[in-house]
Design a protein around this motif. Structure first.
Motif, PDB file in Angstrom:
ATOM      1  N   ASP A 176       0.827  -1.192   0.000  1.00  0.00           N
ATOM      2  CA  ASP A 176       0.000   0.000   0.000  1.00  0.00           C
ATOM      3  C   ASP A 176       0.863   1.243   0.000  1.00  0.00           C
ATOM      4  O   ASP A 176       0.571   2.230  -0.674  1.00  0.00           O
ATOM      5  CB  ASP A 176      -0.910   0.035   1.229  1.00  0.00           C
ATOM      6  CG  ASP A 176      -2.112  -0.901   1.073  1.00  0.00           C
ATOM      7  OD1 ASP A 176      -2.406  -1.252  -0.068  1.00  0.00           O
ATOM      8  OD2 ASP A 176      -2.724  -1.245   2.091  1.00  0.00           O
TER       9      ASP A 176
ATOM     10  N   ASN B 252       2.090   2.398  -3.342  1.00  0.00           N
ATOM     11  CA  ASN B 252       1.149   2.944  -4.307  1.00  0.00           C
ATOM     12  C   ASN B 252       1.362   4.437  -4.483  1.00  0.00           C
ATOM     13  O   ASN B 252       1.591   5.158  -3.510  1.00  0.00           O
ATOM     14  CB  ASN B 252      -0.297   2.686  -3.869  1.00  0.00           C
ATOM     15  CG  ASN B 252      -0.741   1.269  -4.164  1.00  0.00           C
ATOM     16  OD1 ASN B 252      -0.069   0.539  -4.889  1.00  0.00           O
ATOM     17  ND2 ASN B 252      -1.866   0.878  -3.594  1.00  0.00           N
TER      18      ASN B 252
ATOM     19  N   ALA C 280      -2.719   1.345 -15.778  1.00  0.00           N
ATOM     20  CA  ALA C 280      -3.536   0.955 -14.637  1.00  0.00           C
ATOM     21  C   ALA C 280      -3.727  -0.555 -14.592  1.00  0.00           C
ATOM     22  O   ALA C 280      -3.667  -1.174 -13.521  1.00  0.00           O
ATOM     23  CB  ALA C 280      -4.894   1.667 -14.703  1.00  0.00           C
TER      24      ALA C 280
ATOM     25  N   LEU D 102      -0.466  -2.242 -13.480  1.00  0.00           N
ATOM     26  CA  LEU D 102      -0.105  -1.946 -12.094  1.00  0.00           C
ATOM     27  C   LEU D 102      -1.202  -2.327 -11.106  1.00  0.00           C
ATOM     28  O   LEU D 102      -1.026  -2.215  -9.906  1.00  0.00           O
ATOM     29  CB  LEU D 102       0.191  -0.450 -11.953  1.00  0.00           C
ATOM     30  CG  LEU D 102       1.422   0.073 -12.702  1.00  0.00           C
ATOM     31  CD1 LEU D 102       1.400   1.600 -12.738  1.00  0.00           C
ATOM     32  CD2 LEU D 102       2.698  -0.436 -12.051  1.00  0.00           C
ATOM     33  N   ASN D 103      -2.349  -2.762 -11.642  1.00  0.00           N
ATOM     34  CA  ASN D 103      -3.533  -3.050 -10.826  1.00  0.00           C
ATOM     35  C   ASN D 103      -3.973  -1.792 -10.073  1.00  0.00           C
ATOM     36  O   ASN D 103      -4.333  -1.827  -8.894  1.00  0.00           O
ATOM     37  CB  ASN D 103      -3.263  -4.189  -9.834  1.00  0.00           C
ATOM     38  CG  ASN D 103      -4.552  -4.771  -9.283  1.00  0.00           C
ATOM     39  OD1 ASN D 103      -5.606  -4.719  -9.912  1.00  0.00           O
ATOM     40  ND2 ASN D 103      -4.487  -5.299  -8.070  1.00  0.00           N
ATOM     41  N   TYR D 104      -3.923  -0.672 -10.774  1.00  0.00           N
ATOM     42  CA  TYR D 104      -4.345   0.618 -10.236  1.00  0.00           C
ATOM     43  C   TYR D 104      -5.744   0.964 -10.758  1.00  0.00           C
ATOM     44  O   TYR D 104      -6.225   0.371 -11.726  1.00  0.00           O
ATOM     45  CB  TYR D 104      -3.383   1.724 -10.695  1.00  0.00           C
ATOM     46  CG  TYR D 104      -2.142   1.893  -9.849  1.00  0.00           C
ATOM     47  CD1 TYR D 104      -1.697   0.912  -8.966  1.00  0.00           C
ATOM     48  CD2 TYR D 104      -1.387   3.063  -9.946  1.00  0.00           C
ATOM     49  CE1 TYR D 104      -0.551   1.080  -8.217  1.00  0.00           C
ATOM     50  CE2 TYR D 104      -0.234   3.243  -9.201  1.00  0.00           C
ATOM     51  CZ  TYR D 104       0.186   2.254  -8.331  1.00  0.00           C
ATOM     52  OH  TYR D 104       1.323   2.427  -7.589  1.00  0.00           O
TER      53      TYR D 104
ATOM     54  N   TYR E   8      -8.120   3.406 -12.803  1.00  0.00           N
ATOM     55  CA  TYR E   8      -7.973   4.369 -13.899  1.00  0.00           C
ATOM     56  C   TYR E   8      -9.183   5.295 -13.933  1.00  0.00           C
ATOM     57  O   TYR E   8     -10.320   4.835 -13.880  1.00  0.00           O
ATOM     58  CB  TYR E   8      -7.845   3.660 -15.249  1.00  0.00           C
ATOM     59  CG  TYR E   8      -8.080   4.588 -16.417  1.00  0.00           C
ATOM     60  CD1 TYR E   8      -7.219   5.644 -16.662  1.00  0.00           C
ATOM     61  CD2 TYR E   8      -9.187   4.435 -17.248  1.00  0.00           C
ATOM     62  CE1 TYR E   8      -7.444   6.529 -17.706  1.00  0.00           C
ATOM     63  CE2 TYR E   8      -9.426   5.305 -18.300  1.00  0.00           C
ATOM     64  CZ  TYR E   8      -8.544   6.352 -18.524  1.00  0.00           C
ATOM     65  OH  TYR E   8      -8.777   7.225 -19.552  1.00  0.00           O
TER      66      TYR E   8
ATOM     67  N   LYS F 226      -4.540   6.823  -3.232  1.00  0.00           N
ATOM     68  CA  LYS F 226      -3.459   6.569  -4.190  1.00  0.00           C
ATOM     69  C   LYS F 226      -3.738   5.300  -5.009  1.00  0.00           C
ATOM     70  O   LYS F 226      -4.865   4.832  -5.075  1.00  0.00           O
ATOM     71  CB  LYS F 226      -2.104   6.532  -3.490  1.00  0.00           C
ATOM     72  CG  LYS F 226      -1.792   7.833  -2.763  1.00  0.00           C
ATOM     73  CD  LYS F 226      -0.334   7.934  -2.381  1.00  0.00           C
ATOM     74  CE  LYS F 226      -0.061   9.298  -1.768  1.00  0.00           C
ATOM     75  NZ  LYS F 226       1.375   9.537  -1.546  1.00  0.00           N
ATOM     76  N   GLY F 227      -2.693   4.757  -5.647  1.00  0.00           N
ATOM     77  CA  GLY F 227      -2.912   3.603  -6.506  1.00  0.00           C
ATOM     78  C   GLY F 227      -3.849   3.941  -7.643  1.00  0.00           C
ATOM     79  O   GLY F 227      -4.756   3.180  -7.978  1.00  0.00           O
ATOM     80  N   ILE F 228      -3.607   5.117  -8.276  1.00  0.00           N
ATOM     81  CA  ILE F 228      -4.520   5.601  -9.305  1.00  0.00           C
ATOM     82  C   ILE F 228      -3.750   6.208 -10.468  1.00  0.00           C
ATOM     83  O   ILE F 228      -2.672   6.786 -10.289  1.00  0.00           O
ATOM     84  CB  ILE F 228      -5.497   6.650  -8.700  1.00  0.00           C
ATOM     85  CG1 ILE F 228      -6.650   6.950  -9.661  1.00  0.00           C
ATOM     86  CG2 ILE F 228      -4.759   7.923  -8.304  1.00  0.00           C
ATOM     87  CD1 ILE F 228      -7.769   7.750  -9.020  1.00  0.00           C
TER      88      ILE F 228
END
Length: 234
Positions: free
Chosen positions: A6, A9, A30, A33-35, A37, A133-135
């Motif tokens: 986490d 990210n 995305a 990275l498994n983010y 989008y 995050k993670g986006i």
């Protein structure tokens, strides 16, 4: 996802001119990275579609005050379509993914985007989407206004002719009947409006990394940006 992962990210902000392929690149990033989008351009297109459907904008007129009054009645959401592999945009519960990708919507979206109240409404939604995050988010003002503290900022550009040719091919494949010159004029007009509007004009953030993708394949762009992501997270 573990706590350590986490912490790694990040927020990836991709800005640039129209038809530089920002959405295509952002979607693939995305996915790898498994983010999450978020296509911010689709959000502005959704508002533009709403304005067109409600006869608030058209050739020679724009009832911007009436649009502002109706903003509270505009609900934009994204729903993932497993068959397509990406999230489609919905306006007040209606799927408008295809409807917003027309040249007509493209012709008015930059004008609608100049309205400060529209930008404020959508920026607030976008910032909420990225709080964990993670986006990956693409648009015109992601690195400058929406996420000025983003860990990685990309600014994409290409010649107007290259972008118009890409857009022209894409529209033809979708069954639209139009000329290349119409698309080129739309691209250059949007560039001018996006770059000169008073509220959040299209500018490269000081700490953004510029990529001219006129002669780059999608694979080359993805590889380059992924290397930046891994460097940022290491």
């Amino acid at each position: 996802m573990g706590e350590e992962e986490d912490k790694q990210n990040i927020v990836i902000a991709i800005d640039g001119f129209s038809s530089t392929g920002k959405s295509t690149i952002a979607k693939q990033l995305a996915k790898q990275l498994n983010y999450i989008y978020v296509d911010t351009g689709a959000m502005y297109r959704a508002v533009t579609y709403f304005a067109l459907e409600n006869h608030l904008i058209g050739e020679g007129f724009f009832h911007s005050e009436q649009l502002i009054e109706k903003l509270d009645g505009i609900n934009i959401t994204f729903r993932f379509n497993e068959a397509l592999g990406f999230a489609e945009v919905y306006l007040n519960g209606k799927n408008i993914e295809k409807a917003i990708r027309t040249l007509k919507v493209s012709s008015y979206v930059s004008l609608v985007s100049t309205i400060s109240e529209v930008r404020q409404k959508l920026v607030e939604q976008q910032q909420l989407m990225g709080k964990d995050k993670g986006i990956v988010m693409d648009g015109r003002d992601i690195g400058t206004v929406v996420f000025p503290e983003a860990e990685l900022k990309i600014f994409m550009r290409a010649s107007a002719e290259t972008r118009a040719q890409r857009r022209y091919k894409e529209l033809l494949e979708r069954g639209h009947n139009l000329s290349y010159n119409d698309v080129l004029e739309n691209v250059t007009t949007r560039d001018q409006i996006d770059s000169t509007r008073e509220d959040s004009p299209l500018v490269k953030a000081d700490d953004a990394i510029e990529i001219d993708n006129s002669d780059l394949t999608i694979e080359e762009q993805i590889k380059t940006i992924l290397e930046m992501v891994y460097d940022q997270r290491s």
